[in-house]
Design a protein around this motif. Structure first.
Motif, mmCIF file in Angstrom:
data_model
loop_
_atom_site.group_PDB
_atom_site.id
_atom_site.type_symbol
_atom_site.label_atom_id
_atom_site.label_comp_id
_atom_site.label_asym_id
_atom_site.label_seq_id
_atom_site.Cartn_x
_atom_site.Cartn_y
_atom_site.Cartn_z
ATOM 1 N N PHE A 524 0.858 -1.184 0.000
ATOM 2 C CA PHE A 524 0.000 0.000 0.000
ATOM 3 C C PHE A 524 0.892 1.230 0.000
ATOM 4 C CE2 PHE A 524 0.699 -0.832 4.509
ATOM 5 C CZ PHE A 524 0.864 0.431 5.063
ATOM 6 N N SER A 525 0.355 2.341 -0.415
ATOM 7 C CA SER A 525 1.142 3.569 -0.466
ATOM 8 C C SER A 525 0.261 4.759 -0.122
ATOM 9 C CB SER A 525 1.807 3.741 -1.838
ATOM 10 O OG SER A 525 0.861 3.622 -2.876
ATOM 11 N N ILE A 526 0.915 5.835 0.289
ATOM 12 C CA ILE A 526 0.197 6.998 0.809
ATOM 13 C C ILE A 526 0.710 8.273 0.147
ATOM 14 C CG2 ILE A 526 -0.182 8.429 2.869
ATOM 15 C CD1 ILE A 526 -0.218 5.851 4.510
ATOM 16 N N TYR A 527 -0.249 9.068 -0.325
ATOM 17 C CA TYR A 527 0.035 10.391 -0.862
ATOM 18 C C TYR A 527 -0.770 11.406 -0.068
ATOM 19 C CZ TYR A 527 -0.553 14.485 -3.856
ATOM 20 O OH TYR A 527 -0.621 15.771 -4.319
ATOM 21 N N GLY A 544 -0.631 -1.441 -4.594
ATOM 22 C CA GLY A 544 0.445 -0.932 -5.433
ATOM 23 C C GLY A 544 0.732 0.525 -5.128
ATOM 24 N N SER A 545 1.110 1.282 -6.138
ATOM 25 C CA SER A 545 1.380 2.705 -5.982
ATOM 26 C C SER A 545 0.907 3.433 -7.229
ATOM 27 C CB SER A 545 2.867 2.954 -5.720
ATOM 28 O OG SER A 545 3.651 2.419 -6.782
ATOM 29 N N ASN A 546 0.891 4.745 -7.167
ATOM 30 C CA ASN A 546 0.361 5.572 -8.249
ATOM 31 C C ASN A 546 1.472 6.497 -8.745
ATOM 32 O OD1 ASN A 546 -1.035 7.218 -9.975
ATOM 33 N ND2 ASN A 546 -2.595 7.848 -8.507
ATOM 34 N N SER A 547 2.055 6.179 -9.906
ATOM 35 C CA SER A 547 3.194 6.942 -10.410
ATOM 36 C C SER A 547 2.827 8.373 -10.772
ATOM 37 C CB SER A 547 3.798 6.237 -11.634
ATOM 38 O OG SER A 547 2.822 6.106 -12.658
ATOM 39 N N ALA A 548 1.541 8.674 -10.881
ATOM 40 C CA ALA A 548 1.124 10.047 -11.173
ATOM 41 C C ALA A 548 1.291 10.952 -9.959
ATOM 42 C CB ALA A 548 -0.330 10.060 -11.639
ATOM 43 N N ARG A 549 1.570 10.365 -8.801
ATOM 44 C CA ARG A 549 1.650 11.130 -7.563
ATOM 45 C C ARG A 549 3.076 11.364 -7.086
ATOM 46 N NH1 ARG A 549 -3.102 13.757 -6.887
ATOM 47 N NH2 ARG A 549 -4.888 12.349 -6.657
ATOM 48 N N TYR A 550 4.085 10.827 -7.787
ATOM 49 C CA TYR A 550 5.462 11.040 -7.334
ATOM 50 C C TYR A 550 6.391 11.224 -8.521
ATOM 51 C CZ TYR A 550 6.074 6.013 -8.303
ATOM 52 O OH TYR A 550 6.126 4.776 -8.898
ATOM 53 N N GLU A 551 7.572 11.725 -8.240
ATOM 54 C CA GLU A 551 8.571 11.985 -9.267
ATOM 55 C C GLU A 551 9.749 11.014 -9.125
ATOM 56 O OE1 GLU A 551 9.625 16.012 -8.553
ATOM 57 O OE2 GLU A 551 7.818 16.834 -9.502
ATOM 58 N N GLY A 552 10.310 10.616 -10.267
ATOM 59 C CA GLY A 552 11.501 9.777 -10.243
ATOM 60 C C GLY A 552 11.227 8.359 -9.787
ATOM 61 N N GLU A 553 12.234 7.753 -9.175
ATOM 62 C CA GLU A 553 12.163 6.368 -8.712
ATOM 63 C C GLU A 553 12.150 6.325 -7.188
ATOM 64 O OE1 GLU A 553 11.830 3.882 -10.787
ATOM 65 O OE2 GLU A 553 12.113 5.085 -12.605
ATOM 66 N N PHE A 554 11.651 5.217 -6.665
ATOM 67 C CA PHE A 554 11.666 5.028 -5.217
ATOM 68 C C PHE A 554 13.082 4.744 -4.726
ATOM 69 C CE2 PHE A 554 7.105 3.782 -5.760
ATOM 70 C CZ PHE A 554 6.577 4.714 -4.881
ATOM 71 N N THR A 555 13.391 5.250 -3.555
ATOM 72 C CA THR A 555 14.559 4.814 -2.793
ATOM 73 C C THR A 555 14.053 3.853 -1.731
ATOM 74 O OG1 THR A 555 15.748 6.891 -3.152
ATOM 75 C CG2 THR A 555 16.426 5.538 -1.272
ATOM 76 N N TYR A 556 14.496 2.601 -1.791
ATOM 77 C CA TYR A 556 13.969 1.578 -0.896
ATOM 78 C C TYR A 556 14.921 1.334 0.286
ATOM 79 C CZ TYR A 556 10.387 0.270 -4.305
ATOM 80 O OH TYR A 556 9.313 0.278 -5.149
ATOM 81 N N VAL A 557 14.334 1.097 1.439
ATOM 82 C CA VAL A 557 15.073 0.652 2.621
ATOM 83 C C VAL A 557 14.312 -0.517 3.233
ATOM 84 C CG1 VAL A 557 16.221 2.829 3.167
ATOM 85 C CG2 VAL A 557 13.909 2.423 4.015
ATOM 86 N N ASN A 558 15.036 -1.465 3.782
ATOM 87 C CA ASN A 558 14.409 -2.649 4.363
ATOM 88 C C ASN A 558 13.817 -2.350 5.735
ATOM 89 O OD1 ASN A 558 15.086 -4.328 2.201
ATOM 90 N ND2 ASN A 558 17.100 -4.770 3.060
#
Length: 699
Positions: A524-527, A544-558
């Motif tokens: 899940f994701s939050i905007y 999932g996520s909505n690419s229309a709500r963010y810029e670029g790529e995700f930076t992931y951390v465990n």
């Protein structure tokens, strides 16, 4: 097929040999056979399931279009038409990963493979939930696991066959015909069925060589010790691991780390907005074999044509990996070997079954390829620009509630009709008005920093983002303490944290959505919209996520500790100063508006931004806001900056009062808590499948 008339004659004739039950495929994801129940016999197709112990079929009284649509398209049992029926009446509910059933116990004669089992108790289902049951070719389920798994207390059918001396040996075996997969499925034209269940022994015409035997390591499921898994030069499960053979699961389910390695080696990619893990169909015949080592030396080999599934999607052929993760419990190293494995390796089960019954949790199977699942979006609404809530409903007919979305907790609770003074300004749940309510009555008490709630647990259908979550346990609050609850716009709280921090063992709503196949991915994701004047303040995306709500790529951390959404933050920089210099732990918490940290770190930051007063609130000079430095949170090696406009709040009730969002932790704790101030700037993805979080600049 003629049924035996005299049970004694049946024992004399049937116990001298084995019985064969033809199996038929339901889309190559499940296998079912024919049984009859009652006198005269009523015919049913039942899924053969080694991952559960119970027998159930739909009842003639299962007629509700709302809660029992699946029953309307399947054969139903009518006890009034059976002269051998005996009532029991005890109500039972059973939950599976892809649905749930509920009904009452009954007893009658059951016939399988031409053999009568007398006095067989089964569940007569009057409520069915789940699209997979609705579209299935089978009517019910026949479990073949050990009786220790039974949630109903009934003796499994095969145990009764052994007790009544109806089989030659306490053995059954399972064979699935190997189909050839092209754009459509072509079966062997000489075979009129898709498999065979052999009761009392095995059929040497259906396998090559000798059996390799392994002991059952834990009676319940058919669980054994897997020595290792080899793929090219890679060895997984190196020091052995536990595995379960489950005919009710279509795929091969394993720990996320191991499954990720396998899918990487075969070039599979877990695309966003899709449930499948796809591979290039042109390359599948060059993919490596995968060897499961059992019995110390024996290789049980799967070829690429075994573990790659071909489907037609939008008139094109797509190829998917059969290896999927156990997304709910990464710490569980157990593998589940489903029908993909059994099509290559016939199953022969020979460990004698215990006759004693013990209580057990309800089996929750992983969801396989369930149709009509997707990504859903739920609007978020603003509560004083502090926290954010959504609208859900509970019960049948639905009762609506506003619930705060809280990644810092895991429980769902709403006010009860029995909650008086402290709940009068909020919507309250009335279980007497819900036809799907199931009493639970276990007490709960949840403490929060600025209040607490207590009451008792109940179970009902919960509608979240237009999706019905069946058999959801939640808290009915009969008392709420705390000023925040009294003045809040929301009625209750819906936690989105891990199961590990839930109260009284409640399964979180989102985990139930994953198990019931309601979302495309365990993500899940939050905007959050930075403009508080908008009617809709953001969106919660489930699946999932909505690419229309963010810029670029995700930076992931465990995730470093499952419970809260906790991760390692590299450091925090402001001006020329650094706090959390050697890394520290941080939590993303939508139930908090502030940026909360250890008192020693917060003191340094607030000094550098020029705090002029510090009582209950940290006041800064409003005229200096534009001159204040950025605060950089370094996460996953990347800088996530907050400007003074982000971390300073201008109190509308006093034009000259400006407050820092940097606040001391309420207890002396080195953990940082990044609340909605951070989420307003950075779109955040919460991935339960890979146990990680992703951050990207919000648009």
């Amino acid at each position: 097929r003629q049924r035996a008339i005299d049970i004694n004659f049946d024992r004399l004739t049937r116990a001298t040999h084995i019985a064969r039950q033809p199996l038929f495929s339901d889309g190559d994801i499940a296998y079912y056979g024919n049984i009859t129940i009652g006198t005269p016999p009523q015919v049913f197709n039942v899924l053969i399931d080694t991952g559960s112990p119970d027998l159930w079929v739909p009842s003639i009284i299962c007629t509700s279009k709302l809660t029992s649509r699946a029953c309307l398209t399947h054969n139903t049992y009518d006890s009034r038409k059976s002269s051998t029926y005996r009532p029991d009446g005890k109500y039972i509910g059973i939950r599976y990963g892809n649905g749930a059933v509920g009904g009452h116990l009954s007893t009658d004669v059951v016939n399988i493979a031409g053999i009568d089992i007398q006095n067989q108790t089964f569940l007569e289902v009057k409520e069915q939930y789940g699209k997979s049951f609705e579209y299935a070719k089978y009517d019910g389920i026949l479990g073949l696991s050990y009786p220790t798994l039974s949630a109903t207390g009934m003796i499994p059918l095969f145990s009764n066959m052994i007790n009544q001396q109806l089989v030659k040996n306490p053995i059954f075996s399972f064979y699935i015909e190997q189909h050839v997969y092209f754009c459509i499925h072509y079966a062997n034209p000489n075979v009129q069925w898709d498999g065979e269940l052999i009761l009392g022994g095995s059929d040497n015409r259906l396998y090559l060589g000798d059996f390799t035997y392994v002991d059952v390591s834990k009676k319940g499921y058919w669980q054994f010790t897997l020595d290792k898994i080899k793929m090219k030069d890679k060895v997984l499960c190196e020091n052995s691991c536990q595995a379960i053979v489950d005919t009710g699961t279509s795929l091969i389910i394993g720990p996320p780390t191991d499954v990720t390695i396998i899918n990487r080696l075969i070039g599979a990619d877990h695309y966003n907005f899709t449930r499948g893990i796809f591979v290039n169909c042109n390359k599948i015949y060059n993919l490596p074999n995968i060897d499961f080592i059992v019995g110390g030396f024996r290789k049980l080999r799967l070829f690429s044509e075994d573990y790659i599934i071909k489907e037609i999607y939008n008139d094109e052929m797509v190829c998917m990996s059969a290896f999927v993760s156990d997304y709910q419990n990464e710490s569980n190293p157990t593998w589940t070997l489903g029908d993909v494995f059994l099509r290559r390796i016939p199953l022969y089960k020979t460990h004698s079954i215990q006759k004693s019954l013990r209580g057990s949790d309800i089996h929750r199977r992983q969801v396989t390829l369930t149709p009509n699942i997707g990504i859903v979006r739920q609007s978020l609404f603003n509560d004083y620009n502090s926290v954010y809530y959504v609208i859900i409903s509970i019960g049948t007919p639905p009762q609506k509630f506003k619930v705060q979305i809280d990644t810092g907790s895991s429980d769902l609770w709403v006010p009860s009709k029995k909650c008086r003074l402290s709940c009068l300004s909020h919507n309250r749940y009335d279980n007497k008005k819900s036809s799907t309510y199931i009493p639970n009555n276990i007490p709960f008490n949840i403490p929060y920093i600025r209040g607490n709630v207590y009451g008792y647990l109940s179970t009902d259908v919960v509608n979240f983002a237009g999706l019905d979550v069946q058999y959801q346990t939640f808290g009915e609050a009969i008392s709420k303490f705390g000023f925040n609850f009294a003045r809040s716009k929301f009625d209750g709280i819906l936690g989105m944290g891990y199961l590990e921090i839930s109260s009284e063992g409640m399964t979180p709503v989102f985990i139930n959505m994953i198990e019931q196949g309601l979302v495309e991915l365990p993500i899940f994701s939050i905007y959050i919209n930075r403009n508080p004047l908008y009617a809709v303040s953001g969106e919660l995306i489930l699946g999932g996520s909505n690419s229309a709500r963010y810029e670029g790529e995700f930076t992931y951390v465990n995730v470093t500790r499952k419970g809260y959404w906790q991760f390692t933050m590299d450091k925090v920089q402001i001006g020329g100063s650094t706090v959390c210099a050697n890394g520290c732990q941080a939590v993303i918490d939508t139930g908090t508006s502030d940026l909360i940290g250890p008192s020693w770190d917060i003191a340094i930051i607030n000094k550098l931004i020029g705090i002029i007063a510090s009582n209950d609130e940290t006041i800064v000079d409003c005229d200096q806001i534009s001159n204040l430095p950025n605060v950089d949170f370094v996460i996953g090696g990347k800088i996530f900056s907050l400007t003074s406009k982000d971390y300073i709040f201008k109190n509308k009730q006093s034009e000259m009062e400006c407050i820092s969002f940097f606040q001391n932790n309420y207890v002396e704790n080195p953990i940082w808590i990044l609340g909605n101030v951070f989420l307003r700037r950075y779109y955040t993805e919460f991935d339960m499948g890979h146990h990680r979080m992703g951050f990207a600049p919000a648009k």
